[in-house]
Write an enzyme that holds these catalytic residues in place. Structure first.
Site, PDB file in Angstrom:
ATOM      1  N   CYS A 105       2.135   0.624  -8.742  1.00 13.20           N
ATOM      2  CA  CYS A 105       3.363   1.210  -8.202  1.00 13.20           C
ATOM      3  C   CYS A 105       4.531   1.117  -9.178  1.00 13.20           C
ATOM      4  O   CYS A 105       5.547   1.773  -8.969  1.00 13.20           O
ATOM      5  CB  CYS A 105       3.718   0.557  -6.867  1.00 13.20           C
ATOM      6  SG  CYS A 105       3.633  -1.228  -6.875  1.00 13.20           S
ATOM      7  N   GLU A 151       5.619  -3.502   0.700  1.00 16.26           N
ATOM      8  CA  GLU A 151       5.710  -3.213  -0.726  1.00 16.26           C
ATOM      9  C   GLU A 151       4.925  -1.930  -0.922  1.00 16.26           C
ATOM     10  O   GLU A 151       3.695  -1.929  -0.881  1.00 16.26           O
ATOM     11  CB  GLU A 151       5.132  -4.380  -1.542  1.00 16.26           C
ATOM     12  CG  GLU A 151       5.625  -4.399  -2.986  1.00 16.26           C
ATOM     13  CD  GLU A 151       4.857  -3.444  -3.873  1.00 16.26           C
ATOM     14  OE1 GLU A 151       5.374  -2.326  -4.100  1.00 16.26           O
ATOM     15  OE2 GLU A 151       3.769  -3.794  -4.324  1.00 16.26           O
ATOM     16  N   LEU A 152       5.675  -0.836  -1.114  1.00 15.90           N
ATOM     17  CA  LEU A 152       5.071   0.490  -1.049  1.00 15.90           C
ATOM     18  C   LEU A 152       5.029   1.144  -2.438  1.00 15.90           C
ATOM     19  O   LEU A 152       4.933   0.469  -3.441  1.00 15.90           O
ATOM     20  CB  LEU A 152       5.840   1.342  -0.039  1.00 15.90           C
ATOM     21  CG  LEU A 152       5.955   0.717   1.358  1.00 15.90           C
ATOM     22  CD1 LEU A 152       6.803   1.589   2.278  1.00 15.90           C
ATOM     23  CD2 LEU A 152       4.576   0.486   1.968  1.00 15.90           C
ATOM     24  N   GLU A 196       4.584   9.935  -5.968  1.00 16.59           N
ATOM     25  CA  GLU A 196       3.898   8.933  -6.767  1.00 16.59           C
ATOM     26  C   GLU A 196       2.536   9.470  -7.165  1.00 16.59           C
ATOM     27  O   GLU A 196       1.656   9.658  -6.324  1.00 16.59           O
ATOM     28  CB  GLU A 196       3.731   7.638  -5.971  1.00 16.59           C
ATOM     29  CG  GLU A 196       3.051   6.535  -6.766  1.00 16.59           C
ATOM     30  CD  GLU A 196       2.876   5.255  -5.968  1.00 16.59           C
ATOM     31  OE1 GLU A 196       3.035   4.177  -6.558  1.00 16.59           O
ATOM     32  OE2 GLU A 196       2.566   5.350  -4.760  1.00 16.59           O
ATOM     33  N   GLY A 251       0.822  -1.203   0.000  1.00 12.74           N
ATOM     34  CA  GLY A 251       0.000   0.000   0.000  1.00 12.74           C
ATOM     35  C   GLY A 251       0.854   1.251   0.000  1.00 12.74           C
ATOM     36  O   GLY A 251       1.981   1.257  -0.504  1.00 12.74           O
ATOM     37  N   SER A 252       0.337   2.312   0.601  1.00  9.22           N
ATOM     38  CA  SER A 252       0.988   3.620   0.526  1.00  9.22           C
ATOM     39  C   SER A 252       2.154   3.722   1.500  1.00  9.22           C
ATOM     40  O   SER A 252       2.189   3.061   2.544  1.00  9.22           O
ATOM     41  CB  SER A 252      -0.020   4.728   0.834  1.00  9.22           C
ATOM     42  OG  SER A 252      -0.350   4.740   2.212  1.00  9.22           O
TER      43      SER A 252
END
Length: 487
Positions: free
Chosen positions: A293, A255-256, A387, A235-236
């Site tokens: 992402c 996992e960003l 992002e 996520g963020s």
């Protein structure tokens, strides 16, 4: 419309608090479920903790056959699942089908890895003191796992939590994104089919998985629970950072976000080369409405090629079809909600006010934002440094590869980068210089094979996904030394 049940310790359940799921494209209700109550959450976590030892001792064939069953059942229901993904996430149907295909592969890979995840042997007689000794090194589960998943891949990113956990024999409690819970609940339905259907020993223990819709503001209780010693979050960045602060004694994998760059090198100079790169970048800057992402965001083009490349890219982006994601011809669907689309709009407007030029796109209509190409973007603009998570490409010329690689690294993120080159030396130079988790040569940074190690550095996270890599993250080595052997 009947509410879809969630799963508590492998059994279907419903809660008292309703959760409606709405189509991002037109806002209509496409399904209902309910939030798990605190008591149901407690039951799920308690069951995971109680069954952990038994789950770790499951024979490899039991784990493998359960995973293979899920893979087969997803394949049988592939079109139904794809249409569910499209309905709840707004993902164009063509890309939803790709997501289902990938999830089928993830469970198949996990079934195969479950059979060969065996540890290794180490001779210890490499020094006199170790004569007659050998070490057996096995990996054992760290304990029950909390998997927190995002909205943009509502099936496959759940698969990337669940499949490796079951492959190593670790119970898992999944908290799907509240905006897109239905794909995860369908996956729970398939897992329930292999939850000891014929009694103990015939499948997965009942407490080995739970899929729980939980409001985001209650997720902290799960993160803090000591019975879930592993937290795997996708996520963020701000949420990931908060999880690390809240769980310093846990094994946390994150996992960003990303700010993925594609570099067009000087040798990528033919008409065919430039057209290929333009098509790939246009497609994979926009294929999830930019909500990936590793969607292309920054495009760095050697200055010799810039004037020939930019018109090709603008034309390729302009040719993308936007609209109803259920339409087979749609390339780009809506963002997840209107707030997300308004945020992208505000960032683009901010860049334009600071001097950027809109080459194509730049317009919002409800939850949709037109695929956009910007040039002349100031270096401190948010579309450049953060992002975007929307269909926006920022294009700039660079004098050489060294400057391009420095620009890629001038980011708070480091997930993947794409380098368009035919030169092997340039490819290895990129692999050495770029501070990212993966370098894709000859293509966009958006390429991912589900079995390869996947993850980033800096603000893009810690740890790696990919079936085998996640299995290693979910386990720890345990050594047994045997003594007095004739080796």
């Amino acid at each position: 419309m009947q509410p879809v049940p969630f799963h508590v310790a492998g059994r279907p359940a419903t809660g008292a608090e309703p959760l409606s799921v709405h189509h991002p494209y037109d806002g209509r209700e496409i399904g209902r479920t309910s939030y798990a109550s605190p008591d149901q959450v407690e039951a799920a976590v308690a069951a995971a903790a109680a069954v952990a030892d038994r789950a770790a001792a499951l024979p490899a064939y039991v784990r493998a056959e359960a995973l293979a069953h899920v893979s087969r059942r997803l394949a049988e229901r592939a079109e139904e699942v794809a249409r569910l993904i499209t309905a709840e996430s707004g993902k164009p149907i063509r890309w939803a089908r790709v997501e289902v295909t990938r999830a089928i592969s993830v469970f198949r890979w996990a079934a195969e890895e479950a059979r060969r995840f065996s540890g290794d042997l180490q001779r210890l007689d490499t020094d006199p003191a170790g004569q007659g000794r050998i070490a057996v090194v096995r990996r054992v589960p760290r304990g029950p796992i909390l998997g927190i998943t995002p909205f943009n891949f509502p099936l496959n990113l759940v698969a990337h939590k669940v499949a490796p956990a079951l492959a190593v024999g670790a119970p898992i409690v999944v908290k799907p994104a509240p905006k897109t819970p239905l794909s995860a609940l369908l996956l729970g339905e398939l897992l329930a089919e292999v939850t000891e259907p014929d009694g103990p020993g015939s499948g997965l223990p009942a407490g080995m998985f739970s899929v729980l819709p939980v409001p985001n503001d209650r997720a902290g209780e799960l993160v803090a629970d000591p019975r879930l010693p592993v937290v795997s979050f996708t996520g963020s960045g701000p949420v990931g950072a908060a999880i690390r602060r809240a769980a310093p004694d846990k094994h946390v994998t994150l996992e960003l976000g990303g700010n993925a760059a594609a570099v067009i090198c000087a040798d990528w100079a033919s008409d065919a080369d430039l057209s290929w790169a333009a098509e790939r970048i246009a497609t994979f800057g926009n294929y999830q409405a930019g909500q990936s992402c590793i969607a292309v965001q920054r495009v760095l083009v050697h200055e010799w090629l810039y004037d020939g490349f930019l018109p090709r890219l603008v034309a390729a982006v302009a040719a993308l079809r936007t609209g109803d994601p259920a339409d087979e011809a749609t390339d780009v669907g809506p963002l997840i909600d209107e707030d997300a689309a308004r945020r992208v709009e505000s960032w683009v407007d901010e860049a334009v006010a600071a001097g950027a030029a809109v080459e194509v796109g730049g317009r919002r209509a409800g939850t949709s934002f037109a695929p956009t190409v910007l040039t002349g973007v100031p270096p401190d603009s948010r579309v450049q440094t953060e992002e975007v998570f929307g269909p926006v490409l920022v294009v700039a010329p660079v004098p050489d590869e060294a400057a391009a690689f420095a620009a890629v690294n001038d980011s708070a993120y480091g997930l993947q980068a794409g380098v368009f080159t035919h030169n092997l030396q340039t490819a290895f130079a990129a692999h050495r210089a770029l501070r990212v988790g993966g370098v894709i040569v000859g293509d966009v940074p958006s390429y991912r094979a589900d079995q390869m190690p996947y993850g980033g550095v800096k603000g893009s996270g810690v740890g790696r996904e990919g079936v085998r890599s996640a299995m290693e993250d979910y386990t720890e080595p345990r050594v047994m030394v045997l003594t007095g052997l004739d080796l």
